[in-house]
Design a protein around this motif. Structure first.
Motif, mmCIF file in Angstrom:
data_model
loop_
_atom_site.group_PDB
_atom_site.id
_atom_site.type_symbol
_atom_site.label_atom_id
_atom_site.label_comp_id
_atom_site.label_asym_id
_atom_site.label_seq_id
_atom_site.Cartn_x
_atom_site.Cartn_y
_atom_site.Cartn_z
ATOM 1 N N LYS A 62 44.790 41.020 42.235
ATOM 2 C CA LYS A 62 45.881 41.658 42.977
ATOM 3 C C LYS A 62 45.648 43.164 43.122
ATOM 4 C CE LYS A 62 49.043 40.379 39.973
ATOM 5 N NZ LYS A 62 48.272 39.724 38.906
ATOM 6 N N SER A 63 45.351 43.810 42.005
ATOM 7 C CA SER A 63 45.175 45.260 42.068
ATOM 8 C C SER A 63 43.946 45.634 42.891
ATOM 9 C CB SER A 63 45.031 45.845 40.664
ATOM 10 O OG SER A 63 46.214 45.630 39.940
ATOM 11 N N VAL A 64 42.888 44.865 42.730
ATOM 12 C CA VAL A 64 41.675 45.156 43.498
ATOM 13 C C VAL A 64 41.981 45.069 44.989
ATOM 14 C CG1 VAL A 64 39.356 44.318 44.031
ATOM 15 C CG2 VAL A 64 40.097 44.478 41.662
ATOM 16 N N ALA A 192 53.153 48.673 46.174
ATOM 17 C CA ALA A 192 53.720 48.852 44.839
ATOM 18 C C ALA A 192 53.047 47.862 43.900
ATOM 19 C CB ALA A 192 55.224 48.620 44.874
ATOM 20 N N ASP A 193 52.141 48.367 43.056
ATOM 21 C CA ASP A 193 51.381 47.497 42.164
ATOM 22 C C ASP A 193 52.118 47.371 40.825
ATOM 23 O OD1 ASP A 193 49.541 46.036 40.792
ATOM 24 O OD2 ASP A 193 47.847 47.377 41.166
ATOM 25 N N GLU A 194 52.769 46.267 40.618
ATOM 26 C CA GLU A 194 53.562 46.008 39.412
ATOM 27 C C GLU A 194 54.504 47.172 39.098
ATOM 28 O OE1 GLU A 194 52.482 43.355 36.933
ATOM 29 O OE2 GLU A 194 50.548 42.786 37.747
ATOM 30 N N PRO A 195 55.357 47.554 40.026
ATOM 31 C CA PRO A 195 56.151 48.772 39.833
ATOM 32 C C PRO A 195 57.190 48.659 38.724
ATOM 33 C CG PRO A 195 56.928 47.596 41.747
ATOM 34 C CD PRO A 195 55.691 46.885 41.287
HETATM 35 MG MG LIG Z 1 46.770 44.639 38.209
#
Ligand SMILES: [Mg+2]
Ligand SMILES: Nc1ncnc2c1ncn2[C@@H]1O[C@H](COP(=O)(O)OP(=O)(O)O)[C@@H](O)[C@H]1O
Ligand code: SF4
Lengths: 354, 318, 304
Positions: A62-64, A192-195
């Motif tokens: 997901k983050s990538v 928004a990455d795991e905000p």
């Molecule tokens: Mg991540």
């Protein structure tokens, strides 16, 4: 909640009306012990004012995916495929082009508001920085705008807070500062990455409210990444489920909760508490097994080792992402990658509906 | 911040007291009669009696210590048993030479070291990093007194570009002063700059992999702003705290450098004292060094608390 | 992070200083593989190996006795038959003196670091593990730091006379604080790890926990610190001997060789250059190997 019926099958060409079009995005890392495939041929679209959630276990890419959109990955990453922002190709774009996009067109909010803010600069300074880079406002106007932004994200007494350092703020306030920083230039896309992952349950709802409000007021398209289905149910219009670097299912949020087709999605839903309530911890761990770290993407369903319905076909070839399963009574815009979809929901799953 | 500084001040004071005790006991650890050692050549009974009286050697150890501390507090560091000069006035002539050498060397080493460290961190994996790393490794591995010898051999003796030894006070002739001090400063600075470079590089690499640097990049900042405004600001805080610990190296380095270049500083005074068994001078030298070290490290802490807002503006919000 | 050949096996979770046997073996193998894969590490290790072998067999390898003078052949330049690297002011063979001098350097290096280890490691463990001792040991560390090695050597030389042993002790004492601080912070880190906490909760004795869990897991950082402490000690010995505070002539030492050469440098540059180069090669080899070792041990991957 408006559900935009949208064709997400990546073979279907342009998703007109989209601000952001991702096609066959593939990311591999070169590491000391060989290649790591982190993202494999992902496609997704984001429309104006739409909130799309990406959900999946930790390590599924997901983050990538988020970082690759504006070329923020380290140099060890190899990115292929296409990311178009209003038709402008970003994959392979030159650094100055990407710099102009970052913070102005595509802005980010990260998981850890404490470590994501510079401890030795005041929050005012950190917010002004974006404005100075992209808008070149005067000092006075910049300060006014920063105060306006702090007010917008619900920070009380912004005149004092502007000169505070991050360590003087609470976790929720810090995340609001991150949001203020991200929306400073009125970006088209907010990632928004795991905000809310690092925040208290009580604070989470407030942050989600702000994001929703931003979408309603400014029409910002939001890509929200989480492993918490509660967050998805709360805020997203559409959901993309990822597993081991691939999109395994994608659907409007109600549709996904009502009729999950991929066994991984079904597993997630079964392991999750009733949606609408926020899960504080990673509930997804309750599916036995781990997300594999892959050297090469196999021609197989990567979920097969953990799937109760796996058979030889699943191990022999990778299921394509399809959406033309009218036989299953699915809504348009519901796509999944599974040889043996779950089909009509068992009656018990109905309680999962938000 | 106040409690932090008060705490550090108290710790420094305690260390200073302990150091004074150690120095005091050091002379008492000399084999044989301390009066004999303190007397030097002149061992007539009258001299010995005078020394016993001056240092209170007839009295109990605690009383002697009180005496010792009392003298120091009155600026009396004893008298050289070779020249009869008060040690405090020897210090007054020697220290400025060493201070000039040390301060110039620190300034040079900081500019070179921080610059090279940042380049090495920013240009990671490129030729510039290898060059910077290689030079730092060599700078760390070469004995700098030897570098001084070679410099004298090839830059001073052979070409006459620089004087091989000697010193001219700045107040007498600034140009000649700089001419004499330049080579020693460069020699002393090399080793120090290598250390600072490696610390800067490692701290900057840490900072560059921090989340807030990712945030800075995601804002669309240029690499120069990401490194200068975000990474370097944080890494220098680390470098400052470690740099204080290098002071010991600097003092040791200054002694050798002065010896090679014949500078009449603190180092020369120290070595002369050792070879002449001039115990009062040695005692004073050790005490002054320890005091300087403790004081400067306290100042570094003070500086650190001023540049790091997490200490300067305390008060974690709920 | 390992890449699995069979693509569907789950990836390993991150191992964190756990003394789990198979994992530990894998870790060691990975470290050795990283070292072998790094040409600088291999070269520096080879240099060190040669230096150690030469040092051990020095009396047999050196062509002459290092103290044997030959007034008929003073200042013979390098390449003179019988004197590969020439002779010095007293006609002594430079090569033989370099060999014996390197041996003395290594001796001081090891002796100094052994001193620092013997005092520093237990104090670091105690300081990190027992909260009640932390303040006392911290003051002791500060006290030691206040005396730079050269000043310690000055004091020791004044009290006990200059010698190889005193030089090593002075350098070793000056290195104690570094080991205390390092071991202390490593102990604090390890103490908070689950498997150590669990062991403490299970009622294991303090000494047992320190010996079984903390010390074994701290060895790698101690080892890295030792590889940078040895070359520092070698440089320190050279400085002290050069100043006359260490090894005393006529015993061969790279530092005393330089001290003598200082007077004759213009006439016989090789007597000034060769000992310096020898010191540099020795120290450089240790430093490069230490760097490589640290990189190889770094779980975050290579840094150089
Ligand atoms: Mg991540
Ligand atoms: N810099 C990197 N180098 C090598 N592999 C990486 C790197 N960053 C991420 N990965 C790998 O990519 C995969 C996806 O990571 P990520 O996108 O962070 O997962 P998540 O879904 O939890 O955000 C993981 O297997 C991770 O190990
Ligand atoms: S393709 Fe096969 S293994 Fe993969 S989810 Fe569907 S049924 Fe399970």
């Amino acid at each position: 909640m408006t559900i935009t019926p949208l064709e997400v099958d990546h073979r279907s060409g342009s998703g007109s009306g989209s601000i952001l079009e991702v096609r066959d995005l593939t990311v591999t890392f070169t590491t000391e012990s060989g290649t790591v495939s982190a993202v494999d041929h992902i496609s997704l679209d984001l429309r104006e004012g739409e909130i799309v959630g990406i959900v999946g276990e930790s390590g599924c890419g997901k983050s990538v995916t988020a970082m690759s959109l504006s070329g923020l990955l380290p140099r060890s990453a190899r990115t292929a495929g296409s990311v178009r922002l209003h038709g402008t190709e970003l994959i392979g774009a030159k650094e100055p082009v990407l710099r102009a996009v970052r913070g102005r067109d595509i802005a980010y909010i990260f998981q850890e508001p404490m470590s994501s803010l510079n401890p030795v600069l005041t929050v005012g300074r950190q917010i002004s920085e974006v404005l100075q880079v992209h808008e070149r406002l005067s000092r006075k106007l910049t300060r006014d705008r920063v105060i306006e932004l702090l007010t917008l994200v619900g920070i009380p007494s912004p005149l004092q807070r502007i000169d505070n350092y991050p360590h003087q703020l609470s976790g929720g306030m810090r995340q609001r500062v991150m949001i203020a920083m991200a929306v400073a230039c009125d970006p088209k896309v907010l990632v928004a990455d795991e905000p809310t992952t690092a925040l208290d349950v009580t604070v989470q709802a407030g942050i989600l409210d702000i994001l929703r409000e931003l979408r309603d007021r400014l029409g910002t398209a939001i890509l929200i990444i989480t492993h918490d289905l509660g967050v998805i149910a709360d805020i997203a219009d559409r959901v993309v489920v990822m597993y081991a670097g691939r999109v395994v299912e994608s659907a409007p949020v109600d549709e996904l909760f009502a009729r999950p087709q991929h066994h991984y999605t079904a597993g997630l839903l079964a392991a999750s508490p009733a949606p609408g309530r926020h899960a504080g911890t990673d509930r997804l761990q309750e599916i036995p097994g781990l997300v594999p770290v892959l050297a090469v993407q196999p021609d197989a369903c990567t979920f097969a080792p953990r799937c109760p319905a796996a058979d030889a076909q699943c191990l022999g070839s990778a299921p394509p992402l399809t959406s033309d399963q009218n036989a299953l009574g699915l809504l348009p815009g519901h796509a999944f990658a599974c040889w043996h979809p779950c089909g009509k929901p068992p009656t018990s799953a109905k309680e999962l509906k938000p | 911040m106040r409690t932090y500084l008060l705490n550090r001040a108290w710790q420094s004071l305690l260390t200073l007291i302990l150091a004074t005790v150690v120095v005091f006991l050091g002379v008492r650890a000399l084999p044989g009669d301390p009066a004999l050692a303190l007397a030097g050549e002149d061992r007539s009974p009258e001299t010995l009696a005078a020394i016993r009286l001056q240092y209170g050697l007839d009295q109990s150890i605690p009383v002697q210590f009180g005496h010792f501390v009392n003298n120091i507090l009155h600026g009396d560091l004893g008298t050289s048993i070779r020249t009869g000069t008060p040690v405090s006035s020897m210090m007054r002539t020697a220290l400025p030479v060493t201070l000039q050498l040390a301060v110039f060397a620190i300034v040079l080493a900081t500019i070179v070291g921080v610059g090279a460290g940042v380049v090495a961190a920013a240009k990671r994996g490129r030729p510039a990093e290898w060059v910077a790393n290689g030079l730092a490794l060599i700078g760390l591995s070469v004995p700098h007194f030897w570098l001084g010898l070679v410099a004298i051999l090839y830059l001073a003796v052979a070409t006459g570009l620089f004087p091989a030894s000697g010193f001219v006070p700045f107040t007498e002739n600034p140009v000649e002063n700089l001419h004499h001090i330049l080579l020693p400063v460069v020699i002393l600075g090399t080793g120090l700059s290598a250390v600072i470079m490696r610390q800067t590089r490692s701290a900057t690499l840490d900072a560059l992999s921090a989340d807030y640097v990712r945030t800075a990049k995601a804002k669309g900042l240029r690499p120069s702003a990401v490194i200068g405004r975000h990474a370097l600001r944080n890494s220098l805080i680390v470098v400052v705290t470690i740099a204080g610990l290098q002071l010991g190296e600097l003092i040791s380095g200054a002694v050798v450098t002065e010896q090679i270049f014949g500078l009449p500083g603190f180092g020369k005074m120290t070595l002369d004292a050792v070879f002449q068994r001039d115990y009062p001078v040695i005692q004073a030298v050790v005490l002054v060094t320890a005091t300087a070290y403790i004081a400067i490290n306290f100042l570094v802490d003070l500086l650190y608390s001023l540049i790091d807002p997490r200490i300067r503006v305390g008060g974690e919000a709920a | 992070m390992s890449t699995t050949e069979a693509p569907l096996t789950p990836g390993p979770s991150v191992a964190d200083g756990d003394a789990d046997a198979p994992r530990e073996v894998g870790r060691r193998r990975r470290i050795v593989r990283r070292l072998i894969g790094n040409p600088l590490a291999v070269i520096s290790f080879a240099v060190l190996l040669v230096a150690v072998v030469v040092a051990v067999f020095a009396p047999w390898i050196a062509p002459y006795s290092p103290e044997q003078t030959d007034f008929a052949r003073t200042f013979a330049p390098p390449g003179t038959s019988g004197h590969l690297l020439g002779t010095d002011d007293l006609g002594r063979d430079v090569l033989s003196r370099l060999i014996l001098g390197s041996r003395a350097s290594l001796e001081v290096g090891l002796l100094a670091v052994a001193t620092a280890l013997v005092v520093g490691v237990p104090l670091g463990l105690a300081s990190g593990y027992f909260r009640s001792l932390d303040a006392v040991i911290s003051r002791f560390t500060d006290l030691l730091l206040a005396f730079p090695f050269l000043i310690l050597a000055v004091g020791l030389a004044a009290i006990r006379g200059a010698s190889l042993g005193n030089a090593a002790v002075a350098i070793g004492i000056a290195q104690i604080p570094g080991f205390i601080r390092l071991v202390r912070s490593e102990t604090l880190r390890l103490k908070s790890l689950d498997f150590v906490t669990a062991s403490i909760v299970d009622g294991a004795g303090d000494l047992w926990v320190l010996g079984k869990h903390v010390l074994p897991n701290a060895t790698s950082v101690i080892l890295v610190q030792a590889t940078v402490a040895i070359p520092a000690a070698i440089l320190g010995e050279a400085v002290l001997s050069f100043l006359g505070l260490g090894i005393q002539p006529p015993d061969p030492s790279l530092g005393t060789m330089l001290a003598t050469a200082q007077q004759f440098a213009a006439r016989a540059p090789w007597t000034a250059i060769l000992p310096g180069v020898t010191i540099m090669v020795l120290v450089l080899a240790f430093n490069i190997f230490g760097d490589s070792l640290r990189d190889a041990l770094d779980p975050k991957g290579s840094r150089s």
